[in-house]
Design a protein around this motif. Structure first.
Motif, mmCIF file in Angstrom:
data_model
loop_
_atom_site.group_PDB
_atom_site.id
_atom_site.type_symbol
_atom_site.label_atom_id
_atom_site.label_comp_id
_atom_site.label_asym_id
_atom_site.label_seq_id
_atom_site.Cartn_x
_atom_site.Cartn_y
_atom_site.Cartn_z
ATOM 1 N N GLN A 49 50.125 31.942 44.133
ATOM 2 C CA GLN A 49 48.725 31.836 44.540
ATOM 3 C C GLN A 49 47.795 32.165 43.383
ATOM 4 O O GLN A 49 46.776 31.494 43.180
ATOM 5 C CB GLN A 49 48.462 32.766 45.717
ATOM 6 N N TYR A 53 44.952 29.823 41.574
ATOM 7 C CA TYR A 53 43.552 30.220 41.388
ATOM 8 C C TYR A 53 43.136 30.104 39.919
ATOM 9 O O TYR A 53 42.027 29.649 39.605
ATOM 10 C CB TYR A 53 43.334 31.641 41.885
ATOM 11 N N TYR A 57 40.061 27.698 38.871
ATOM 12 C CA TYR A 57 38.809 28.224 38.319
ATOM 13 C C TYR A 57 38.678 27.993 36.813
ATOM 14 O O TYR A 57 37.584 28.138 36.262
ATOM 15 C CB TYR A 57 38.695 29.717 38.638
#
Length: 310
Positions: A49, A53, A57
């Motif tokens: 996870q 991310y 981002y």
């Protein structure tokens, strides 16, 4: 990818379920972990996870990461060149009185360093003649270590190993193909060269953090950061979850750099200011190398790459 398998049923309404209960009444959900509640399984899910991310981002910055990384890597050389020019008299005095350089040789030593650092840094930022530029800056690191008598200083040695690692990352990022010099002789392909330089760059980049671990006053927070950071360094070195661990080190080193090397808060006449300033810009260079690692990935000689083949 998990998928459900549905079983085709006859159109007849006389269908009855298995009277003996031998069939599995639940649909298959594909691959299942042996123990999804195991700590290792949960850790792998969390790591995946976090990787997602980081990937999401970093997308807006991704086209600019190579330029940012290159600039940060050479910023310590640009700062050093500016320092020599603005403190020319002090530098000459130190070399002649403490390092026993003869008059003229001290001037030539400083001039060569300044010219090489400015031209080499500009070439790396503009992606021109990168091989020669990295070679020149690497030579500056070595001759300054001997010239200023710092080659046997452990902190200086570890920091400059990390700077060299950053230069290797730059070299890998802009590696170009070369034809064999002599026909018929075995040559290393571009891909192989890039893998080896990426491996060397990854390993060398972590030495700055090792220097942070073995020096300074200990506290509970320092112990926690050292343990977690050391784990991330090992992950970078072996290329396991390399993008995530490199991004984590970028964050840790950036925060550490602002609070520990805040040279701007020291009076300009204080001797500690120059040391903090030197450490600040060197740490920025290592951060730049880690940013290139986040952008490029760990390369072929890494656990992450090997896992793709299995």
């Amino acid at each position: 990818m998990s998928s459900r398998i549905s079983i085709a049923r006859p159109a007849s309404n006389s269908y009855t379920s298995d009277p003996h209960g031998l069939s599995n009444s639940r649909h298959s959900s594909g691959y299942r972990s042996a123990d999804p509640d195991a700590p290792l399984e949960k850790l792998q899910v969390i790591a995946k996870q976090i990787e997602d991310y980081v990937e999401i981002y970093s997308q807006p910055l991704k086209p600019h990461l190579p330029t940012i990384g290159r600039f940060l890597i050479v910023v310590t050389f640009l700062e050093d060149a500016l320092r020599i020019l603005t403190q020319w008299g002090d530098q000459i005095w130190y070399l002649q009185n403490h390092r026993h350089f003869p008059w003229g040789l001290s001037h030539l030593f400083l001039l060569i360093n300044v010219v090489t650092m400015i031209i080499g840094s500009g070439a790396i930022i503009s992606k021109r003649y990168t091989e020669f530029a990295t070679g020149g800056l690497l030579a500056v690191v070595i001759i300054q270590g001997f010239g200023y008598g710092l080659i046997f200083d452990l902190n200086f040695f570890l920091r400059n190993l990390s700077v060299i690692g950053g230069l290797f990352m730059v070299f890998s990022d802009s590696m170009v193909s070369r034809k064999a010099v002599f026909a018929g002789l075995p040559s290393i392909t571009e891909t192989d060269r890039k893998k080896y330089f990426l491996l060397a760059g990854r390993v060398l980049l972590i030495f700055l953090f090792l220097g942070f671990i073995i020096q300074g006053q200990w506290s509970i927070m320092r112990v926690i950061v050292s343990i977690v950071g050391f784990g991330a360094c090992i992950m970078v070195a072996v290329g396991f979850k390399a993008k995530w661990s490199a991004a984590f080190l970028v964050l840790v080193l950036s925060v550490f750099n602002v609070f520990a090397n805040n040279w701007w808060s020291i009076h300009s006449a204080h001797p500690q200011r120059d040391f903090l300033k030197y450490d600040f810009f060197q740490t920025l260079s290592i951060v730049g190398g880690l940013i290139l690692l986040v952008n490029m990935g760990p390369g072929g000689l890494s656990v992450d790459e090997k896992k793709k083949n299995y």
